[in-house]
Scaffold this active site. Structure first.
Site, short mmCIF file in Angstrom:
data_model
loop_
_atom_site.label_atom_id
_atom_site.label_comp_id
_atom_site.label_asym_id
_atom_site.label_seq_id
_atom_site.Cartn_x
_atom_site.Cartn_y
_atom_site.Cartn_z
N GLY A 246 0.88 -1.32 -0.01
CA GLY A 246 -0.07 0.05 0.17
C GLY A 246 0.85 1.15 0.03
O GLY A 246 0.49 2.16 -0.66
N CYS A 247 1.96 1.31 0.81
CA CYS A 247 2.72 2.40 0.94
C CYS A 247 3.45 2.48 -0.47
O CYS A 247 3.75 3.78 -0.90
CB CYS A 247 3.60 2.41 1.85
SG CYS A 247 2.85 2.18 3.55
#
Length: 150
Positions: A45-46
């Site tokens: 996600g990051c």
């Protein structure tokens, strides 16, 4: 967790970036600034979020914004993350949580039924005087630049 809100003045901070350079909020006085917080470098996600911002960085600059990414990862992890994905913006290694606490993004989280303390994925937009103009609580990791530019 007392998160900064629209209209709040961001407290000055001083923290190292991925290369060990000291970054102060005051370095950005007179510039519009976006500070995005992410839980952990090199996670799916990051990575999606930071790569989306990288891919639209010139549009954000055209809109007048400087950009800072922040997590509690150490300098070495931030450096590897930045170099691997060629991010054109600094990543702050906020191991002592100076910036994280100033913005109020550390607190209780839940994942798969487990509760723990961690960084909440949030983004703050500030004006030239360091006053928060917008807070994005529900970050769309794959389309974050569009949220910022709308």
């Amino acid at each position: 967790m007392k998160t900064l809100k629209v209209g709040d003045k961001v407290p000055d901070f001083s923290v190292s970036d991925q290369d060990g350079n000291t970054v102060n909020l005051s370095d950005y006085k007179g510039k519009k600034l976006i500070v995005f917080f992410y839980p952990k470098a090199n996670t799916p996600g990051c990575t999606a979020e930071a790569c989306n911002l990288r891919d639209h960085y010139s549009e954000l600059q055209t809109a007048g914004y400087s950009l800072l990414g922040v997590s509690a990862d150490n300098q070495k992890k931030q450096s590897k993350f930045k170099n691997k994905f060629e991010f054109p913006f600094p990543l702050l290694a906020d191991e002592d949580h100076a910036v994280i606490n100033a913005f109020g993004v550390w607190g209780p989280k839940k994942f798969m039924g487990r509760e723990y303390d961690g960084i909440h994925r949030k983004t703050f937009m500030m004006d030239e005087e360091g006053v928060v103009t917008r807070v994005i609580d529900k970050v769309k990791t794959k389309d974050h630049a569009a949220q910022l530019l709308e």
